[in-house]
Write a protein that holds these residues in place. Structure first.
Motif, PDB file in Angstrom:
ATOM      1  N   VAL A   1     -43.210 -58.521   0.621  1.00  0.00           N
ATOM      2  CA  VAL A   1     -43.967 -59.030  -0.589  1.00  0.00           C
ATOM      3  C   VAL A   1     -43.531 -59.787  -1.450  1.00  0.00           C
ATOM      4  N   VAL A   2     -44.075 -60.826  -2.197  1.00  0.00           N
ATOM      5  CA  VAL A   2     -43.332 -61.623  -2.932  1.00  0.00           C
ATOM      6  C   VAL A   2     -44.301 -61.994  -4.159  1.00  0.00           C
ATOM      7  N   ALA A   3     -43.762 -61.909  -5.173  1.00  0.00           N
ATOM      8  CA  ALA A   3     -44.454 -62.416  -6.576  1.00  0.00           C
ATOM      9  C   ALA A   3     -44.085 -63.850  -6.963  1.00  0.00           C
ATOM     10  N   LYS A   4     -45.042 -64.619  -7.278  1.00  0.00           N
ATOM     11  CA  LYS A   4     -44.839 -65.921  -7.860  1.00  0.00           C
ATOM     12  C   LYS A   4     -45.645 -66.476  -9.087  1.00  0.00           C
TER      13      LYS A   4
ATOM     14  N   ASN B   1     -49.877 -66.457 -17.953  1.00  0.00           N
ATOM     15  CA  ASN B   1     -49.633 -64.921 -17.896  1.00  0.00           C
ATOM     16  C   ASN B   1     -50.317 -64.213 -16.677  1.00  0.00           C
ATOM     17  N   LYS B   2     -50.355 -64.885 -15.456  1.00  0.00           N
ATOM     18  CA  LYS B   2     -50.672 -64.051 -14.413  1.00  0.00           C
ATOM     19  C   LYS B   2     -49.638 -64.205 -13.268  1.00  0.00           C
ATOM     20  N   LEU B   3     -49.597 -63.412 -12.288  1.00  0.00           N
ATOM     21  CA  LEU B   3     -48.678 -63.043 -11.086  1.00  0.00           C
ATOM     22  C   LEU B   3     -49.571 -63.396  -9.912  1.00  0.00           C
ATOM     23  N   ASP B   4     -49.164 -64.242  -9.007  1.00  0.00           N
ATOM     24  CA  ASP B   4     -49.844 -64.127  -7.803  1.00  0.00           C
ATOM     25  C   ASP B   4     -48.776 -63.440  -6.795  1.00  0.00           C
ATOM     26  N   PHE B   5     -49.342 -62.322  -6.159  1.00  0.00           N
ATOM     27  CA  PHE B   5     -48.733 -61.603  -4.965  1.00  0.00           C
ATOM     28  C   PHE B   5     -49.010 -62.411  -3.634  1.00  0.00           C
ATOM     29  N   TYR B   6     -47.960 -62.377  -2.686  1.00  0.00           N
ATOM     30  CA  TYR B   6     -48.155 -63.048  -1.495  1.00  0.00           C
ATOM     31  C   TYR B   6     -47.469 -61.823  -0.577  1.00  0.00           C
TER      32      TYR B   6
ATOM     33  N   ASN C   1     -39.477 -59.324 -12.012  1.00  0.00           N
ATOM     34  CA  ASN C   1     -38.312 -59.419 -11.515  1.00  0.00           C
ATOM     35  C   ASN C   1     -38.016 -58.708 -10.228  1.00  0.00           C
ATOM     36  N   ALA C   2     -38.717 -57.683  -9.995  1.00  0.00           N
ATOM     37  CA  ALA C   2     -38.638 -56.738  -8.848  1.00  0.00           C
ATOM     38  C   ALA C   2     -39.121 -57.304  -7.783  1.00  0.00           C
ATOM     39  N   TYR C   3     -40.280 -58.299  -7.778  1.00  0.00           N
ATOM     40  CA  TYR C   3     -40.790 -58.979  -6.423  1.00  0.00           C
ATOM     41  C   TYR C   3     -40.443 -60.350  -6.571  1.00  0.00           C
ATOM     42  N   LYS C   4     -39.689 -60.868  -7.321  1.00  0.00           N
ATOM     43  CA  LYS C   4     -39.605 -62.417  -7.195  1.00  0.00           C
ATOM     44  C   LYS C   4     -38.848 -62.811  -5.776  1.00  0.00           C
ATOM     45  N   SER C   5     -37.993 -62.031  -5.227  1.00  0.00           N
ATOM     46  CA  SER C   5     -37.555 -61.931  -3.919  1.00  0.00           C
ATOM     47  C   SER C   5     -38.270 -61.405  -3.164  1.00  0.00           C
ATOM     48  N   PRO C   6     -38.280 -61.343  -1.677  1.00  0.00           N
ATOM     49  CA  PRO C   6     -39.088 -60.669  -0.624  1.00  0.00           C
ATOM     50  C   PRO C   6     -38.639 -59.118  -0.702  1.00  0.00           C
ATOM     51  N   VAL C   7     -39.453 -58.215  -0.892  1.00  0.00           N
ATOM     52  CA  VAL C   7     -39.314 -56.859  -0.701  1.00  0.00           C
ATOM     53  C   VAL C   7     -40.043 -56.656   0.484  1.00  0.00           C
ATOM     54  N   MET C   8     -39.828 -55.313   1.035  1.00  0.00           N
ATOM     55  CA  MET C   8     -40.420 -54.997   2.264  1.00  0.00           C
ATOM     56  C   MET C   8     -41.757 -54.165   1.844  1.00  0.00           C
ATOM     57  N   LEU C   9     -42.836 -54.417   2.523  1.00  0.00           N
ATOM     58  CA  LEU C   9     -43.914 -53.676   2.091  1.00  0.00           C
ATOM     59  C   LEU C   9     -44.056 -52.051   2.040  1.00  0.00           C
ATOM     60  N   ASN C  10     -43.428 -51.671   2.811  1.00  0.00           N
ATOM     61  CA  ASN C  10     -43.347 -50.219   2.822  1.00  0.00           C
ATOM     62  C   ASN C  10     -42.578 -49.609   1.500  1.00  0.00           C
ATOM     63  N   LYS C  11     -41.541 -50.327   1.078  1.00  0.00           N
ATOM     64  CA  LYS C  11     -40.793 -50.050  -0.157  1.00  0.00           C
ATOM     65  C   LYS C  11     -41.884 -50.317  -1.337  1.00  0.00           C
ATOM     66  N   ALA C  12     -42.557 -51.316  -1.363  1.00  0.00           N
ATOM     67  CA  ALA C  12     -43.558 -51.414  -2.353  1.00  0.00           C
ATOM     68  C   ALA C  12     -44.609 -50.530  -2.470  1.00  0.00           C
ATOM     69  N   LEU C  13     -44.880 -49.976  -1.142  1.00  0.00           N
ATOM     70  CA  LEU C  13     -46.050 -48.896  -0.912  1.00  0.00           C
ATOM     71  C   LEU C  13     -45.737 -47.546  -1.518  1.00  0.00           C
ATOM     72  N   HIS C  14     -44.296 -47.201  -1.187  1.00  0.00           N
ATOM     73  CA  HIS C  14     -44.262 -45.952  -1.170  1.00  0.00           C
ATOM     74  C   HIS C  14     -42.796 -45.393  -2.202  1.00  0.00           C
ATOM     75  N   ASP C  15     -42.253 -46.397  -2.726  1.00  0.00           N
ATOM     76  CA  ASP C  15     -41.067 -46.082  -3.767  1.00  0.00           C
ATOM     77  C   ASP C  15     -41.864 -45.738  -5.069  1.00  0.00           C
ATOM     78  N   ARG C  16     -40.904 -44.846  -5.903  1.00  0.00           N
ATOM     79  CA  ARG C  16     -41.364 -44.424  -7.090  1.00  0.00           C
ATOM     80  C   ARG C  16     -40.259 -45.043  -8.071  1.00  0.00           C
ATOM     81  N   ARG C  17     -40.810 -45.732  -9.138  1.00  0.00           N
ATOM     82  CA  ARG C  17     -40.086 -46.182 -10.124  1.00  0.00           C
ATOM     83  C   ARG C  17     -40.227 -45.717 -11.686  1.00  0.00           C
ATOM     84  N   PRO C  18     -39.339 -45.602 -12.676  1.00  0.00           N
ATOM     85  CA  PRO C  18     -39.542 -45.108 -13.785  1.00  0.00           C
ATOM     86  C   PRO C  18     -40.097 -46.112 -14.819  1.00  0.00           C
TER      87      PRO C  18
END
Length: 106
Positions: free
Chosen positions: A12-15, A22-27, A49-66
């Motif tokens: 997953v990448v955000a641009k 004031n919008k982010l496109d997710f690819y 900042n979290a998704y400007k570089s490629p992040v594994m899709l499973n991490k985006a779907l299942h990780d918890r953040r504060p």
């Protein structure tokens, strides 16, 4: 809404949106196909900042953040994934599809 797991080669990448302020496109970065547009969300610095570089899709779907913004994005990812699987033809990349089956008392 169902939880899905994917092979570890989809990212997953955000641009920042070029057309809208004031919008982010997710690819989704799919091997062999390149970048595929997924959706647009309101710009949040922590999400960018979290998704400007490629992040594994499973991490985006299942990780918890504060962070409320990141957890809302995770919730939206889980909401959109069945649609994206069908629209982008990702059936070959799905490993597990947990559909909750409810039992109702008679």
């Amino acid at each position: 809404m169902c939880k899905m797991s994917f092979k570890n080669n989809i990212c997953v990448v955000a641009k920042r949106s070029i057309k809208l302020k004031n919008k982010l496109d997710f690819y989704l970065l799919i091997p062999g196909r390149g970048y595929e547009y997924a959706f647009t969300r309101k710009y949040k610095r922590i999400c960018y900042n979290a998704y400007k570089s490629p992040v594994m899709l499973n991490k985006a779907l299942h990780d918890r953040r504060p962070s409320v913004a990141l957890m809302d994005l995770k919730k939206y990812f889980n909401y959109m994934m069945p649609y994206l699987v069908e629209y982008l033809g990702l059936e070959n990349f799905v490993i597990k599809n947990d559909v909750k089956k409810y039992r109702w008392a008679a």
